[in-house]
Design a protein around this motif. Structure first.
Motif, mmCIF file in Angstrom:
data_model
loop_
_atom_site.group_PDB
_atom_site.id
_atom_site.type_symbol
_atom_site.label_atom_id
_atom_site.label_comp_id
_atom_site.label_asym_id
_atom_site.label_seq_id
_atom_site.Cartn_x
_atom_site.Cartn_y
_atom_site.Cartn_z
ATOM 1 N N THR A 113 -2.372 -11.074 0.984
ATOM 2 C CA THR A 113 -3.000 -9.982 1.734
ATOM 3 C C THR A 113 -2.739 -8.616 1.100
ATOM 4 O O THR A 113 -3.467 -7.665 1.394
ATOM 5 C CB THR A 113 -2.502 -9.935 3.190
ATOM 6 N N GLN A 114 -1.742 -8.508 0.255
ATOM 7 C CA GLN A 114 -1.332 -7.205 -0.273
ATOM 8 C C GLN A 114 -2.416 -6.517 -1.102
ATOM 9 O O GLN A 114 -2.465 -5.295 -1.152
ATOM 10 C CB GLN A 114 -0.043 -7.326 -1.091
ATOM 11 N N ARG A 115 -3.267 -7.291 -1.754
ATOM 12 C CA ARG A 115 -4.279 -6.718 -2.653
ATOM 13 C C ARG A 115 -5.533 -6.254 -1.924
ATOM 14 O O ARG A 115 -6.385 -5.602 -2.531
ATOM 15 C CB ARG A 115 -4.709 -7.763 -3.688
ATOM 16 N N HIS A 116 -5.677 -6.620 -0.672
ATOM 17 C CA HIS A 116 -6.953 -6.427 0.003
ATOM 18 C C HIS A 116 -6.812 -5.581 1.257
ATOM 19 O O HIS A 116 -5.744 -5.512 1.858
ATOM 20 C CB HIS A 116 -7.553 -7.787 0.379
ATOM 21 N N GLU A 117 -7.921 -4.983 1.668
ATOM 22 C CA GLU A 117 -8.017 -4.291 2.951
ATOM 23 C C GLU A 117 -8.714 -5.264 3.893
ATOM 24 O O GLU A 117 -9.912 -5.533 3.741
ATOM 25 C CB GLU A 117 -8.824 -3.004 2.795
#
Length: 153
Positions: A113-117
């Motif tokens: 989830t860290q790479r995405h909004e």
């Protein structure tokens, strides 16, 4: 989110709980669609398959993206939106100091989830939502493939 949004619909399935499991995901970006599925001969659980569907879908994205992720799993949605921050603060322990169930997958989901909004949405399962029904069929296919013996030629 001014750029086009990736829509992801996920589902997990189990034949018995625990038992053999499968996961499915439908990804949509503009006019492009992609179906993903897989399975685990088990024993596994429905919750593990729900988590795996979201992980696999997010890990498939090649670049940071704006995402709307739809799931019929309250466990997945509540875990991400309500519980995970506390688990991380507590060293992946619950409020009662017990180890978090499925910690391996929660950690992997956290990283994914860290790479995405991401906007997380809950949909009622088995209620006729076309993409949720499609993700469910993919998850069931994952179960079937995981439990079908491979024949040697």
């Amino acid at each position: 989110m001014g750029e086009p949004v990736v829509e992801i619909y996920t589902d997990g399935a189990c034949s018995g709980n625990p038992g053999p499991g499968g996961w499915g995901a439908v990804l949509r970006y503009g006019e492009h669609e992609r179906d993903l599925h897989g399975g685990d001969a088990g024993p596994t659980t429905n919750n593990r398959m729900e988590l795996t569907a979201a992980i696999q879908a997010l890990e498939t994205l090649k670049r940071p993206s704006a995402v709307r992720l739809y799931t019929d799993s309250s466990y997945l949605r509540n875990g991400v939106l309500s519980w995970m921050a506390g688990w991380k603060r507590n060293g992946w322990r619950t409020s009662t100091k017990s180890p978090v169930k499925n910690e391996d997958l929660w950690r992997r989901l956290d990283a994914a989830t860290q790479r995405h909004e991401i906007e997380w949405h809950w949909v009622k399962g088995h209620a006729g939502h076309p993409e949720n029904e499609r993700a469910d069929r993919l998850a069931v296919l994952g179960v079937r493939e995981a439990t079908t013996p491979v024949t040697q030629q």
